[in-house]
Design an enzyme around this catalytic site. Structure first.
Site, short mmCIF file in Angstrom:
data_model
loop_
_atom_site.label_atom_id
_atom_site.label_comp_id
_atom_site.label_asym_id
_atom_site.label_seq_id
_atom_site.Cartn_x
_atom_site.Cartn_y
_atom_site.Cartn_z
N GLU A 204 0.84 -1.20 0.00
CA GLU A 204 0.00 0.00 0.00
C GLU A 204 0.87 1.25 0.00
O GLU A 204 0.78 2.12 0.87
CB GLU A 204 -0.98 -0.01 1.19
CG GLU A 204 -1.96 -1.16 1.09
CD GLU A 204 -3.17 -1.09 2.04
OE1 GLU A 204 -3.22 -0.20 2.90
OE2 GLU A 204 -4.08 -1.93 1.90
N GLU A 322 -4.89 -8.81 -0.30
CA GLU A 322 -5.70 -8.49 0.88
C GLU A 322 -7.14 -8.38 0.43
O GLU A 322 -7.48 -7.54 -0.42
CB GLU A 322 -5.24 -7.19 1.55
CG GLU A 322 -3.88 -7.33 2.24
CD GLU A 322 -3.48 -6.13 3.08
OE1 GLU A 322 -4.36 -5.44 3.61
OE2 GLU A 322 -2.25 -5.90 3.19
O1 AHR Z 1 -5.08 -6.03 7.01
C1 AHR Z 1 -5.03 -4.87 7.76
C2 AHR Z 1 -4.40 -3.71 7.01
O2 AHR Z 1 -5.21 -3.36 5.93
C3 AHR Z 1 -3.06 -3.97 6.39
O3 AHR Z 1 -2.02 -3.81 7.28
C4 AHR Z 1 -3.00 -2.93 5.31
O4 AHR Z 1 -2.21 -3.34 4.22
C5 AHR Z 1 -4.43 -2.71 4.93
O5 AHR Z 1 -4.76 -1.38 4.89
#
Ligand code: AHR
Length: 516
Positions: A204, A322
C-alpha cells in the site's frame, strides 16, 4: 537480466474470446424459487491455482503473538512455540501460500531485528505503538510455513527501508552458503536456504507504505527490483504494490513509470466493509457488504484489462493479496482479544463463498489471493481467546475454504448465469478427471432457492454435496460452541443432464458430480 520486459514465465491464458460468447436468453434465469444455470464443461476459463486460496499474517493484534505463536514456555500446548491446535487445523486445511509480516507493518519492518539470539525491541507504529520484541522473525515464519506446508511470501520494506536492506534479506534467505549473510543464517540454525520465491516490494505504497504518488513509487520499484536477484536457483517473483480497489490512476501511473521493466505480480487490495458489528449485522448492512463482491469481480476484470494493455502486461500476475470482510469492530473485543479481532459469522462464511466463487470464475485473470488475515484479525480462519487463552476455534470462513478446496488445481469452466442481481445465487464450476465440481452460494437470508445446473458436454452419473448453513446470519462458532456451524452432507441429485440442489437462505454448497 532483470531489466527484461518481464521476469516470469507465468502465462495468462485469458479467455476473452470465450467470454464474448453470448449467453442464450431463453431458458436460463429465475423462475420463482428456481434458478437455472448452464455449465459449459467444454468452455475452459483457466486453472484454479491453489494460490487463490492463500492467507496473510501480520504483526497486528493477536494474529501472530497469541494466535499462531505462543512461545515455547507457554502453558498452551505448542510445537516449538507454535500453537499446536492452530498448526493442526491449518495443516488439515492446507494453506498454499502465506504472506508476512504485513500489511502496513511490512513497511517499517527491519528483518535483522528478528534474527539471532539478541532480538531488538521496537515500537510497532502501525498497530498501536506496542513494543514488538521480534521473537517471531524470519526463521520462525519459515518454520511455520514448513509446518503447515505453505509457500512463504515475504513483504519487503520500501517505506522506511532501503534497496540494500531488502537485497540482503533475499541473500540471507536464498543464498546456499559461503557468503557472510548465508553463513549467518546457517549459524542461526538453518544451513539450508529458505528458497523464498514471492517478494512484495512495498505494501500500500499509496497509503501506510509511504503515501507515495504512483510515479514516485514506480521509480522506487525500478530501483529496488534492480537489486533483487536470483540466488541458489530461486528466481524471486517480485510483486509491486498495486491499487486500492479499482484505482486505475495508480495502476497506470505505476506501470507507465516502470515500463519496460514489468513486475512479476501486481498487488491489489479490496476489502468489503461492513457497517455493523460482526455478530449484530442487520439484513441491510449484510446486503450492502455482499453487493461489494460484484465490485471486487468487476475490479479484477477491469484491472486485468488495463494491465494487459501494456506491452508484456499479460505476463504480470494479478495478486489480490488483501481481501475479505472488514466489519465495525467492537472496542470491547479489541480490548480483550487484540486489534481488529473479528468474529466470523454465517454472514462471513457466505462472504467467503462469494469471494472464492468469483476467484474460480476469474481464475485466468488472477495469480494469487490472500484473505486478511489467517488468525484473529479481520476475516480469519481461526480465532483464539486472547494471548493467554488455550481455546482455538475454526470459523465459518475456515469451513468455506474447506468446501472450496475441492476446486484447487481444477480447470474452471464457464457458467451461464443470467441473473443480474448481485444478491442472486452465485455459482462457479470446475472440472478435473472424471468430475465436475460446482459451488453455489445463496446470499439471501429469507429466500430458499432450488438450483438446477444443466451440464453441457458431459454425462453426469451421480452427485454428492456438502453445505455450510445456518439460518441466523449472526450465528458463529464461539469459544463455548466451537462446532455450531460446520459443513454437513447435503442432498444433491442428478436428473438427466441436470444437477439439482436446494439452497436454503444463507448457504454455501459444493457439489461433486461424477461423470460417465
Ligand atoms: O489487514 C489490515 C491492514 O489493511 C493492512 O495492514 C494494510 O495493508 C491494509 O490497509
Amino acid at each position: 537480466m532483470k531489466q527484461l520486459m518481464t521476469r516470469r514465465s507465468f502465462l495468462v491464458t485469458t479467455s476473452a474470446a470465450a467470454a464474448m460468447v453470448a449467453m442464450p436468453r431463453r431458458l436460463w434465469g429465475a423462475s420463482g424459487s428456481k434458478r437455472q444455470f448452464l455449465i459449459r464443461a467444454e468452455q475452459e476459463e483457466g486453472v484454479v491455482s491453489p494460490l487463490l486460496h492463500g492467507q496473510f499474517a501480520e504483526h497486528l493484534g493477536s494474529c501472530v503473538y497469541g494466535g499462531l505463536w505462543v512461545g515455547e514456555n507457554s502453558p498452551i500446548p505448542n510445537i516449538h512455540g507454535y500453537r499446536k491446535s492452530a498448526i493442526e487445523y491449518l495443516k488439515a486445511l492446507g494453506v498454499p501460500v502465506l504472506r508476512w509480516p504485513g500489511g502496513c507493518y511490512a513497511d517499517d519492518y527491519h528483518w535483522r531485528e528478528g534474527i539471532g539470539k539478541q532480538r531488538a525491541k521496537r515500537v510497532n507504529i502501525s498497530w498501536g505503538n506496542y513494543i514488538e520484541d521480534n521473537s517471531f522473525g524470519t526463521h520462525e515464519f519459515i518454520g511455520l510455513c514448513r509446518l503447515i506446508g505453505a509457500e512463504p511470501y515475504l513483504a519487503g520494506n520500501v517505506g522506511s527501508g532501503s534497496p540494500s536492506e531488502l537485497r540482503d534479506w533475499v541473500e540471507y534467505c536464498n543464498y546456499p552458503g559461503g557468503s557472510k549473510l548465508s553463513d549467518e543464517r546457517a549459524a542461526n540454525g538453518s544451513p539450508d536456504p529458505f528458497r523464498v520465491k514471492y517478494w512484495g516490494v512495498g505494501n500500500e505504497s499509496w497509503g501506510c507504505g509511504g503515501s507515495m504518488r504512483p510515479d514516485y513509487y514506480g521509480g522506487l520499484y525500478r530501483q529496488f527490483a534492480g537489486y533483487l536477484h536470483e540466488m541458489g536457483g530461486t528466481e524471486p517473483f517480485l510483486i509491486a504494490s498495486g491499487p486500492s480497489g479499482d484505482d486505475i490512476r495508480w495502476t497506470r501511473g505505476l506501470l507507465d513509470t516502470t515500463s519496460p521493466i514489468m513486475p512479476d505480480g501486481l498487488s491489489m487490495h479490496y476489502y468489503s466493509g461492513g457497517a455493523d458489528e460482526p455478530t449484530k449485522f442487520a439484513a441491510s448492512a449484510m446486503e450492502e457488504q455482499f453487493k461489494s463482491f460484484r465490485h471486487v469481480e468487476d475490479a479484477v476484470i477491469h484491472q486485468r484489462s488495463v494491465i494487459d494493455g501494456y506491452r508484456e502486461g499479460s505476463r504480470i500476475g494479478l495478486v489480490l493479496d488483501e481481501w475479505g470482510v472488514w466489519d465495525k469492530i467492537p472496542e470491547a473485543d479489541e480490548k480483550r482479544y487484540g486489534m481488529l479481532w473479528q468474529q466470523s459469522t454465517m454472514r462471513s462464511g457466505v462472504a467467503a463463498g462469494l469471494g472464492l466463487n468469483l476467484f474460480n470464475r476469474q481464475a485466468a485473470k488472477l495469480y494469487m489471493c490472500n484473505i486478511a488475515q489467517i488468525t484473529n484479525v479481520l476475516q480469519s480462519l481461526l480465532i483464539t481467546d486472547g494471548a493467554e487463552g488455550e481455546r482455538c476455534v475454526r470459523t465459518t470462513t475456515y469451513y468455506a475454504f474447506q468446501l472450496f478446496k475441492e476446486h484447487r488445481g481444477n480447470t474452471a469452466v464457464h457458467v451461464d448465469n443470467e441473473n443480474e442481481d448481485p444478491l442472486g445465487v452465485s455459482v462457479s464450476a470446475t472440472k478435473a478427471a472424471g468430475k465436475i465440481v460446482v459451488s453455489l452460494v445463496n446470499p439471501k437470508d429469507s429466500e430458499e432457492v432450488t438450483a438446477e445446473c444443466v451440464l453441457r458436454g458431459v454425462t453426469p452419473r451421480n452427485a454428492t454435496a456438502r453445505i455450510l448453513h445456518h439460518a441466523d446470519r449472526n450465528a458463529a462458532n464461539s469459544f463455548d460452541d466451537p462446532d455450531a456451524i460446520t459443513p454437513q452432507a447435503h442432498p444433491a441429485r442428478i436428473e438427466g443432464q441436470k444437477l439439482v440442489v436446494d439452497l436454503p437462505p444463507l448457504s454455501v454448497v459444493t457439489a461433486v458430480v461424477e461423470l460417465n
